[in-house]
Design a protein around this motif. Structure first.
Motif, PDB file in Angstrom:
ATOM      1  N   GLU A   1       0.869  -1.175   0.000  1.00 46.25           N
ATOM      2  CA  GLU A   1       0.000   0.000   0.000  1.00 46.25           C
ATOM      3  C   GLU A   1       0.907   1.227   0.000  1.00 46.25           C
ATOM      4  O   GLU A   1       2.116   1.123   0.236  1.00 46.25           O
ATOM      5  CB  GLU A   1      -0.924   0.021   1.208  1.00 46.25           C
ATOM      6  CG  GLU A   1      -0.222   0.191   2.537  1.00 46.25           C
ATOM      7  CD  GLU A   1      -1.173   0.362   3.710  1.00 46.25           C
ATOM      8  OE1 GLU A   1      -2.140   1.124   3.582  1.00 46.25           O
ATOM      9  OE2 GLU A   1      -0.936  -0.271   4.746  1.00 46.25           O
TER      10      GLU A   1
ATOM     11  N   GLY B   1      -4.873  -2.703   2.970  1.00 45.91           N
ATOM     12  CA  GLY B   1      -4.363  -1.648   3.832  1.00 45.91           C
ATOM     13  C   GLY B   1      -5.322  -0.461   3.907  1.00 45.91           C
ATOM     14  O   GLY B   1      -6.310  -0.312   3.198  1.00 45.91           O
ATOM     15  N   ASN B   2      -4.961   0.369   4.890  1.00 42.23           N
ATOM     16  CA  ASN B   2      -5.723   1.605   5.097  1.00 42.23           C
ATOM     17  C   ASN B   2      -5.808   2.434   3.830  1.00 42.23           C
ATOM     18  O   ASN B   2      -6.746   3.202   3.632  1.00 42.23           O
ATOM     19  CB  ASN B   2      -5.049   2.438   6.188  1.00 42.23           C
ATOM     20  CG  ASN B   2      -5.168   1.787   7.552  1.00 42.23           C
ATOM     21  OD1 ASN B   2      -5.777   0.741   7.692  1.00 42.23           O
ATOM     22  ND2 ASN B   2      -4.575   2.399   8.554  1.00 42.23           N
TER      23      ASN B   2
ATOM     24  N   TRP C   1      -2.233   8.056   4.948  1.00 44.82           N
ATOM     25  CA  TRP C   1      -0.925   8.137   5.592  1.00 44.82           C
ATOM     26  C   TRP C   1      -0.334   9.532   5.439  1.00 44.82           C
ATOM     27  O   TRP C   1       0.878   9.745   5.577  1.00 44.82           O
ATOM     28  CB  TRP C   1       0.009   7.054   5.039  1.00 44.82           C
ATOM     29  CG  TRP C   1      -0.537   5.694   5.372  1.00 44.82           C
ATOM     30  CD1 TRP C   1      -1.115   4.811   4.509  1.00 44.82           C
ATOM     31  CD2 TRP C   1      -0.620   5.082   6.665  1.00 44.82           C
ATOM     32  NE1 TRP C   1      -1.540   3.687   5.172  1.00 44.82           N
ATOM     33  CE2 TRP C   1      -1.246   3.825   6.506  1.00 44.82           C
ATOM     34  CE3 TRP C   1      -0.235   5.471   7.951  1.00 44.82           C
ATOM     35  CZ2 TRP C   1      -1.497   2.966   7.582  1.00 44.82           C
ATOM     36  CZ3 TRP C   1      -0.466   4.600   9.005  1.00 44.82           C
ATOM     37  CH2 TRP C   1      -1.087   3.377   8.823  1.00 44.82           C
TER      38      TRP C   1
ATOM     39  N   GLU D   1      -9.412  -4.923   6.945  1.00 45.40           N
ATOM     40  CA  GLU D   1      -9.434  -4.947   8.423  1.00 45.40           C
ATOM     41  C   GLU D   1     -10.772  -4.524   9.004  1.00 45.40           C
ATOM     42  O   GLU D   1     -10.835  -3.624   9.841  1.00 45.40           O
ATOM     43  CB  GLU D   1      -8.323  -4.034   8.969  1.00 45.40           C
ATOM     44  CG  GLU D   1      -7.093  -4.789   9.320  1.00 45.40           C
ATOM     45  CD  GLU D   1      -6.017  -3.989  10.030  1.00 45.40           C
ATOM     46  OE1 GLU D   1      -6.166  -2.781  10.297  1.00 45.40           O
ATOM     47  OE2 GLU D   1      -4.972  -4.595  10.303  1.00 45.40           O
TER      48      GLU D   1
ATOM     49  N   HIS E   1      -4.960 -10.553  10.476  1.00 43.71           N
ATOM     50  CA  HIS E   1      -3.697  -9.822  10.631  1.00 43.71           C
ATOM     51  C   HIS E   1      -3.066 -10.103  11.991  1.00 43.71           C
ATOM     52  O   HIS E   1      -3.749 -10.081  13.005  1.00 43.71           O
ATOM     53  CB  HIS E   1      -3.948  -8.324  10.471  1.00 43.71           C
ATOM     54  CG  HIS E   1      -4.402  -7.971   9.079  1.00 43.71           C
ATOM     55  ND1 HIS E   1      -4.763  -6.712   8.693  1.00 43.71           N
ATOM     56  CD2 HIS E   1      -4.525  -8.747   7.976  1.00 43.71           C
ATOM     57  CE1 HIS E   1      -5.105  -6.722   7.417  1.00 43.71           C
ATOM     58  NE2 HIS E   1      -4.976  -7.949   6.954  1.00 43.71           N
TER      59      HIS E   1
ATOM     60  N   TYR F   1      -0.078  -8.603  14.005  1.00 42.27           N
ATOM     61  CA  TYR F   1       1.056  -7.757  14.367  1.00 42.27           C
ATOM     62  C   TYR F   1       1.400  -8.065  15.817  1.00 42.27           C
ATOM     63  O   TYR F   1       0.553  -7.949  16.693  1.00 42.27           O
ATOM     64  CB  TYR F   1       0.703  -6.275  14.233  1.00 42.27           C
ATOM     65  CG  TYR F   1       0.603  -5.825  12.788  1.00 42.27           C
ATOM     66  CD1 TYR F   1       1.741  -5.735  12.003  1.00 42.27           C
ATOM     67  CD2 TYR F   1      -0.618  -5.496  12.225  1.00 42.27           C
ATOM     68  CE1 TYR F   1       1.666  -5.327  10.681  1.00 42.27           C
ATOM     69  CE2 TYR F   1      -0.709  -5.088  10.897  1.00 42.27           C
ATOM     70  CZ  TYR F   1       0.441  -5.008  10.133  1.00 42.27           C
ATOM     71  OH  TYR F   1       0.375  -4.613   8.834  1.00 42.27           O
TER      72      TYR F   1
ATOM     73  N   ALA G   1       3.903  -7.319   6.518  1.00 42.79           N
ATOM     74  CA  ALA G   1       3.538  -5.924   6.238  1.00 42.79           C
ATOM     75  C   ALA G   1       4.089  -4.992   7.311  1.00 42.79           C
ATOM     76  O   ALA G   1       4.221  -5.395   8.463  1.00 42.79           O
ATOM     77  CB  ALA G   1       2.020  -5.783   6.156  1.00 42.79           C
TER      78      ALA G   1
ATOM     79  N   TRP H   1       5.284   4.243   9.587  1.00 40.95           N
ATOM     80  CA  TRP H   1       5.067   2.981  10.317  1.00 40.95           C
ATOM     81  C   TRP H   1       6.413   2.279  10.429  1.00 40.95           C
ATOM     82  O   TRP H   1       7.028   1.926   9.417  1.00 40.95           O
ATOM     83  CB  TRP H   1       4.072   2.118   9.531  1.00 40.95           C
ATOM     84  CG  TRP H   1       3.683   0.822  10.143  1.00 40.95           C
ATOM     85  CD1 TRP H   1       4.453  -0.306  10.225  1.00 40.95           C
ATOM     86  CD2 TRP H   1       2.425   0.482  10.736  1.00 40.95           C
ATOM     87  NE1 TRP H   1       3.749  -1.316  10.830  1.00 40.95           N
ATOM     88  CE2 TRP H   1       2.485  -0.866  11.149  1.00 40.95           C
ATOM     89  CE3 TRP H   1       1.230   1.182  10.951  1.00 40.95           C
ATOM     90  CZ2 TRP H   1       1.422  -1.520  11.764  1.00 40.95           C
ATOM     91  CZ3 TRP H   1       0.168   0.516  11.559  1.00 40.95           C
ATOM     92  CH2 TRP H   1       0.270  -0.799  11.959  1.00 40.95           C
TER      93      TRP H   1
HETATM   94  O1  AHR Z   1       0.390  -2.192   7.602  1.00 43.04           O
HETATM   95  C1  AHR Z   1       0.014  -0.969   8.118  1.00 43.04           C
HETATM   96  C2  AHR Z   1      -1.483  -0.928   8.452  1.00 43.04           C
HETATM   97  O2  AHR Z   1      -1.796  -1.895   9.394  1.00 43.04           O
HETATM   98  C3  AHR Z   1      -2.412  -1.258   7.311  1.00 43.04           C
HETATM   99  O3  AHR Z   1      -2.647  -0.170   6.497  1.00 43.04           O
HETATM  100  C4  AHR Z   1      -3.650  -1.676   8.010  1.00 43.04           C
HETATM  101  O4  AHR Z   1      -4.401  -2.603   7.280  1.00 43.04           O
HETATM  102  C5  AHR Z   1      -3.157  -2.246   9.307  1.00 43.04           C
HETATM  103  O5  AHR Z   1      -3.813  -1.719  10.393  1.00 43.04           O
END
Ligand code: AHR
Length: 660
Positions: free
Chosen positions: A55, A255-256, A286, A376, A425, A427, A493, A513
């Motif tokens: 993204e 992604g966002n 972003w 998401e 997802h 993380y 990601a 990020w």
């Molecule tokens: O990877 C960064 C962000 O994390 C993505 O844009 C989003 O889908 C997730 O919250």
């Protein structure tokens, strides 16, 4: 066949050979042992397990993969803390010129403001012009050809314009001159070729005139060499790094970034196709402007270049600020947009949007199997995803029954319509958290929808991941491979980050990020330890998982939790019956490991070992030290159906050998 050394004797030998101190005099029967039932298959591994997600974040595309070297080429970029488009940001005046934005007689409705250069003071001895410093620099390398182009008009007919790259001392590195500027818009293209020079990024792109008057400019562009020499293409070094990952698919455009902060910021695909100068561009969630020069067709060509299949994410009527639509009438235009988008991607030239794609230069349809609805939506604050997903699912399946539709929520959360697959997802905020996820899919009911881990990463380090993060990543991947009958696809990601200016709250930061797979500046790039883990796993992906059990598996304590410090997965290729053993030693000391393979006639005594290791678990790669943590490969011998090796401290190891 067993190794010729007895196990205790061999243990002494390997421990003696091991440089690290104090691999204690463990009893051979106590050493960690992995027993592999090589005559059985636990699961088939998805052929598309490893892919990419992208993204527009961290200047991943603009200022990153997309080959455009000039920043704010269309003068729609915004400045100030309130994001207003009042000044030609990232452009500066040279030689006493005055620059401003002008909306009179724009190039077209999409690029509706031009850069006006008031060059009243220009003379033969005193050129006046504009300059752009790119995305934290403009790369110049020796003997390289750059393609510059721009639209211009002027109030004085004629007027030579000098197009140049200048270095940090202001000296011209390469230049060309164009003539024929008139009072109507006209496009100019020139080649700029460098001679011998030391590669650098401290360069400026300049356009100067010696004729007094006013000059209007639009879509001022500079490309260096691109991958496969595509016009409007991608940066070579980054494409090469991506190709080396052997990715099976590309999930795009977010992604966002797909959703936008508001509906107005969503990825409105129809505005990203056609001639680049007809694309208005848009502000992304972003917080920077995207020219959309890398639009829908370019994402697909990127897939084509790297032989990846597209995983197309469609806007599903929800923006990050909570704005949403959910009634059938309100959803209808967005569903139609998605259907049109699918037709643009995969329709033949007899279809309306397939014909548009052909007009844009790509007559052949792209093969499409996967469409993801939204992004998401676990975070959907409106509670409308069930309705939205059902409506998109029905409309898309009615027209394209062969497509697999991916939900961005669990199947339980979309009771009205079971998805074909769910995007989950993971993380992990700290390595300790990732060790909680290693077994996520061991007990997932095999009747549940298949899983796409569409974004995941272990966060450790700043701004880019450490070896510790990579070790946890590798441990997580053993869990995904082991369960690849359920987890069909996965993508780390974010993928790309421009690390030129990290930190600070300024809108000018190049990275929104932290913890990304690949870092770069305008000139060079590097893979993180996490990148090399991805590469090692993807390169050695087997076709089936062989069942294995562990005994005496060592443990360690992190954040008051006790977890294993050794992780593994054993796989085999169908064609050559090569076995791959992937091993992760998180421990701070070398780890002897005993491997016993049953159900085989024999294994080759020689094999290939690829190893990623460091003495310092906090080690990172960077622009200045890109190769601090990189894998090395060697041929090893002494393999058999019953062998022992010592895994170095903080290491990821893949052993590949033939079996019969
Ligand atoms: O990877 C960064 C962000 O994390 C993505 O844009 C989003 O889908 C997730 O919250």
């Amino acid at each position: 066949m067993k190794n010729s050394l007895s196990l205790p004797a061999m243990m002494l030998a390997v421990l003696a050979a091991c440089a690290a101190p104090a691999a204690t005099a463990e009893n051979a029967t106590d050493i960690p042992t992995i027993s592999v039932a090589a005559d059985q298959v636990k699961a088939r591994i998805s052929p598309i397990l490893y892919g990419l997600m992208t993204e527009e974040i961290n200047y991943a595309l603009e200022g990153g993969l997309y080959g455009e070297l000039l920043r704010n080429r269309s003068f729609k970029g915004e400045g100030g803390f309130t994001y207003v488009n009042e000044d030609p940001v990232y452009w500066s005046a040279l030689g006493g010129g005055i620059i401003s934005l002008d909306s009179q007689q724009p190039l077209n409705n999409a690029l509706n403001q031009s850069l006006l250069l008031d060059a009243a003071s220009a003379s033969d001895s005193h050129p006046v012009g504009v300059a752009n410093a790119g995305y934290w620099g403009i790369p110049a390398t020796a003997h390289t050809s750059y393609t510059a182009s721009f639209y211009a008009r002027s109030d004085k007919v004629g007027g030579p314009i000098m197009v140049a790259l200048t270095n940090s001392t202001g000296a011209v590195i390469t230049s060309a001159t164009v003539t024929g500027v008139s009072d109507t818009w006209k496009k100019f293209d020139v080649k700029l070729t460098t001679g011998a020079l030391t590669a650098s990024k401290d360069n400026l792109f300049t356009l100067t005139t010696t004729q007094p008057g006013k000059l209007w400019l639009q879509q001022v562009s500079l490309f260096g060499p691109t991958y496969n020499d595509r016009a409007n293409g991608n940066r070579r070094d980054l494409m090469k790094m991506l190709a080396d990952l052997k990715p099976a698919f590309l999930r795009f455009p977010g992604g966002n970034y797909l959703e936008g902060e508001t509906f107005g910021q969503r990825f409105d695909w129809k505005k990203t196709v056609g001639a680049t100068e007809t694309r208005p561009g848009h502000r992304s969630p972003w917080n920077y402007w995207s020219s959309d020069g890398l639009g829908l067709l370019e994402y697909l060509q990127w897939c084509e270049d790297l032989k990846m299949e597209p995983v197309l994410a469609v806007f599903a009527g929800y923006a990050l600020n909570g704005e949403h639509v959910s009634s059938p009438e309100e959803l209808a235009p967005y569903i139609q947009d998605a259907l049109d988008e699918i037709e643009y991607v995969s329709g033949d030239v007899t279809t309306k949007w397939g014909a548009e794609r052909a007009k844009d230069g790509h007559a052949a349809p792209f093969a499409l199997r996967y469409v993801e609805v939204g992004n998401e939506d676990t975070f959907d604050r409106s509670g409308s995803y069930d309705k939205r997903f059902s409506a998109f699912y029905k409309a898309i399946k009615d027209k394209y029954p062969q497509l697999q539709l991916i939900s961005t929520m669990s199947a339980d959360s979309t009771p009205s319509q079971r998805p074909d697959m769910v995007d989950e997802h993971t993380y992990a905020w700290g390595e300790a958290q990732m060790y909680d996820h290693i077994n996520d899919y061991d007990n997932r009911p095999r009747t549940a929808p298949k899983v796409f881990v569409g974004e995941w990463a272990t966060h450790d380090g700043w701004p880019m991941p450490t070896m510790k993060a990579a070790l946890a990543d590798a441990a997580y991947l053993t869990g995904l491979e082991r369960n690849s009958d359920v987890v069909l696809m996965s993508a780390y990601a974010p993928l790309l980050a421009n690390v030129s200016q990290v930190g600070g709250k300024s809108r000018d930061t190049s990275m929104q990020w932290a913890i990304n797979l690949i870092g770069y500046d305008a000139l060079t790039s590097f893979g993180t330890p996490s990148y090399y883990v991805q590469k090692m796993f993807s390169e050695t992906k087997g076709d089936v998982v062989l069942p294995s059990t562990g005994a005496n598996i060592p443990q360690w304590t992190i954040n008051d939790k006790t977890v294993p410090s050794l992780y593994w997965v054993v796989t085999r290729k169908d064609d050559n019956r090569h076995i791959q053993i992937k091993l992760v030693n998180r421990a701070a000391k070398p780890q002897p490991l005993h491997v016993v393979l049953s159900g085989l006639k024999s294994v080759a005594s020689k094999g290939t070992l690829t190893e990623l290791r460091t003495d310092d678990p906090d080690a990172v790669n960077s622009i200045d030290a890109p190769n601090r943590v990189v894998p090395r490969t060697e041929t090893i011998s002494g393999l058999s159906r019953d062998f022992t090796r010592v895994l170095p401290a903080y290491s990821v190891t893949v052993i590949d050998f033939a079996s019969h």
